[in-house]
Design a protein around this motif. Structure first.
Motif, PDB file in Angstrom:
ATOM      1  N   VAL A 144       0.835  -1.206   0.000  1.00  0.00           N
ATOM      2  CA  VAL A 144       0.000   0.000   0.000  1.00  0.00           C
ATOM      3  C   VAL A 144       0.870   1.256   0.000  1.00  0.00           C
ATOM      4  O   VAL A 144       0.632   2.195  -0.769  1.00  0.00           O
ATOM      5  N   MET A 145       1.882   1.293   0.870  1.00  0.00           N
ATOM      6  CA  MET A 145       2.745   2.473   0.947  1.00  0.00           C
ATOM      7  C   MET A 145       3.508   2.690  -0.363  1.00  0.00           C
ATOM      8  O   MET A 145       3.632   3.822  -0.841  1.00  0.00           O
ATOM      9  N   ASN A 146       4.009   1.622  -0.962  1.00  0.00           N
ATOM     10  CA  ASN A 146       4.761   1.749  -2.205  1.00  0.00           C
ATOM     11  C   ASN A 146       3.866   2.211  -3.349  1.00  0.00           C
ATOM     12  O   ASN A 146       4.280   3.017  -4.186  1.00  0.00           O
ATOM     13  N   THR A 147       2.651   1.698  -3.381  1.00  0.00           N
ATOM     14  CA  THR A 147       1.702   2.106  -4.429  1.00  0.00           C
ATOM     15  C   THR A 147       1.333   3.569  -4.275  1.00  0.00           C
ATOM     16  O   THR A 147       1.262   4.317  -5.253  1.00  0.00           O
ATOM     17  N   LEU A 148       1.092   3.988  -3.048  1.00  0.00           N
ATOM     18  CA  LEU A 148       0.750   5.384  -2.786  1.00  0.00           C
ATOM     19  C   LEU A 148       1.911   6.306  -3.136  1.00  0.00           C
ATOM     20  O   LEU A 148       1.726   7.365  -3.754  1.00  0.00           O
ATOM     21  N   GLU A 149       3.104   5.899  -2.777  1.00  0.00           N
ATOM     22  CA  GLU A 149       4.275   6.713  -3.097  1.00  0.00           C
ATOM     23  C   GLU A 149       4.460   6.849  -4.606  1.00  0.00           C
ATOM     24  O   GLU A 149       4.759   7.940  -5.114  1.00  0.00           O
ATOM     25  N   LEU A 150       4.283   5.764  -5.329  1.00  0.00           N
ATOM     26  CA  LEU A 150       4.421   5.811  -6.784  1.00  0.00           C
ATOM     27  C   LEU A 150       3.441   6.800  -7.399  1.00  0.00           C
ATOM     28  O   LEU A 150       3.796   7.584  -8.281  1.00  0.00           O
ATOM     29  N   ALA A 151       2.192   6.788  -6.916  1.00  0.00           N
ATOM     30  CA  ALA A 151       1.184   7.710  -7.447  1.00  0.00           C
ATOM     31  C   ALA A 151       1.579   9.156  -7.203  1.00  0.00           C
ATOM     32  O   ALA A 151       1.403  10.018  -8.070  1.00  0.00           O
ATOM     33  N   LEU A 152       2.124   9.441  -6.022  1.00  0.00           N
ATOM     34  CA  LEU A 152       2.461  10.814  -5.683  1.00  0.00           C
ATOM     35  C   LEU A 152       3.795  11.257  -6.263  1.00  0.00           C
ATOM     36  O   LEU A 152       4.068  12.457  -6.358  1.00  0.00           O
ATOM     37  N   ARG A 153       4.614  10.305  -6.681  1.00  0.00           N
ATOM     38  CA  ARG A 153       5.833  10.677  -7.407  1.00  0.00           C
ATOM     39  C   ARG A 153       5.499  11.035  -8.852  1.00  0.00           C
ATOM     40  O   ARG A 153       6.198  11.825  -9.484  1.00  0.00           O
ATOM     41  N   THR A 154       4.429  10.457  -9.355  1.00  0.00           N
ATOM     42  CA  THR A 154       4.048  10.644 -10.751  1.00  0.00           C
ATOM     43  C   THR A 154       3.257  11.922 -10.962  1.00  0.00           C
ATOM     44  O   THR A 154       3.355  12.570 -12.008  1.00  0.00           O
ATOM     45  N   ASN A 155       2.450  12.318  -9.959  1.00  0.00           N
ATOM     46  CA  ASN A 155       1.554  13.460 -10.105  1.00  0.00           C
ATOM     47  C   ASN A 155       1.704  14.431  -8.941  1.00  0.00           C
ATOM     48  O   ASN A 155       2.133  14.049  -7.850  1.00  0.00           O
ATOM     49  N   SER A 156       1.297  15.663  -9.175  1.00  0.00           N
ATOM     50  CA  SER A 156       1.314  16.664  -8.112  1.00  0.00           C
ATOM     51  C   SER A 156       0.248  16.382  -7.075  1.00  0.00           C
ATOM     52  O   SER A 156       0.422  16.671  -5.884  1.00  0.00           O
ATOM     53  N   TYR A 157      -0.879  15.830  -7.534  1.00  0.00           N
ATOM     54  CA  TYR A 157      -1.979  15.477  -6.644  1.00  0.00           C
ATOM     55  C   TYR A 157      -2.332  14.016  -6.874  1.00  0.00           C
ATOM     56  O   TYR A 157      -1.866  13.393  -7.819  1.00  0.00           O
ATOM     57  N   ILE A 158      -3.169  13.474  -6.009  1.00  0.00           N
ATOM     58  CA  ILE A 158      -3.369  12.035  -6.030  1.00  0.00           C
ATOM     59  C   ILE A 158      -3.992  11.534  -7.321  1.00  0.00           C
ATOM     60  O   ILE A 158      -3.710  10.431  -7.773  1.00  0.00           O
TER      61      ILE A 158
END
Length: 209
Positions: free
Chosen positions: A133-147
């Protein structure tokens, strides 16, 4: 829509998410503060929300519970606030709103309670593992400014609140990307207004005890 908006909440609860969302929507609303174990459990409030928990949003004759639903409802009810993408561009918005309501909340809650998923039984809990879960969330926020992309939406209110609390109470890892993301959200005027109002309400409750 002209029907009155009433938020049933407690400032030491997930109701802070709903308050923030109302402030982002920029609409007038009334607040009813309920106390755990007393007014939150009485028959009058149970008639509105049989779960006897907060938050609950009442909009005219409509009753909405569950924070993710309240955020999504307000974004749709007040489209001029621009808190939801166009209907044909909501894939990421829905994805991350429900990710927050499902895998993220479940994983963080289980971790806080010391609940360990037995090896080989990860499929049963829906989120796999806390690290997934943490890795998936981090990947999303590294890719975009917002979720959900490059624009702030109601999904940021919901997911961002969980990240903010997790960082504060240690239930979410203090990864730089999470701290940077929530740091941006905490600068929003609506967030600051909502926090100030809830902090004031919390102080008044403590004084009254």
């Amino acid at each position: 829509m002209t029907d009155e908006l009433v938020l049933y909440t407690n400032p030491m609860s997930r109701g802070r998410i709903a308050r923030w969302m109302l402030e982002e929507a920029g609409v007038a609303y009334r607040v009813e503060i309920l106390q755990f174990g007393t007014t939150m459990k009485d028959d009058g409030y149970r008639a509105i929300n049989p779960m006897a928990k907060v938050p609950t949003l009442v909009h005219g004759k409509s009753v909405v519970t569950e924070c993710a639903a309240i955020c999504a409802y307000l974004a749709d009810a007040f489209p001029s606030a621009g808190l939801a993408p166009p209907v044909n561009a909501r894939a990421n918005y829905y994805r991350w709103m429900f990710f927050g309501a499902g895998p993220l909340e479940a994983a963080v809650t289980n971790r806080a309670l010391g609940v360990d998923v037995p090896a080989g039984r990860e499929r049963m809990v829906g989120y796999g593992s806390f690290s997934d879960v943490m890795n998936t969330l981090e990947l999303a926020l590294r890719t975009n400014s917002y979720i959900a992309g490059d624009s702030f939406t109601a999904a940021d209110v919901y997911v961002g609140s969980q990240i903010g609390w997790g960082l504060q109470f240690g239930s979410i890892e203090k990864r730089p990307v999470f701290e940077q993301y929530f740091g941006r959200l905490a600068l929003r005027p609506a967030y600051q207004r909502a926090s100030e109002k809830d902090d004031q309400a919390a102080g008044e409750l403590q004084t009254a005890v």
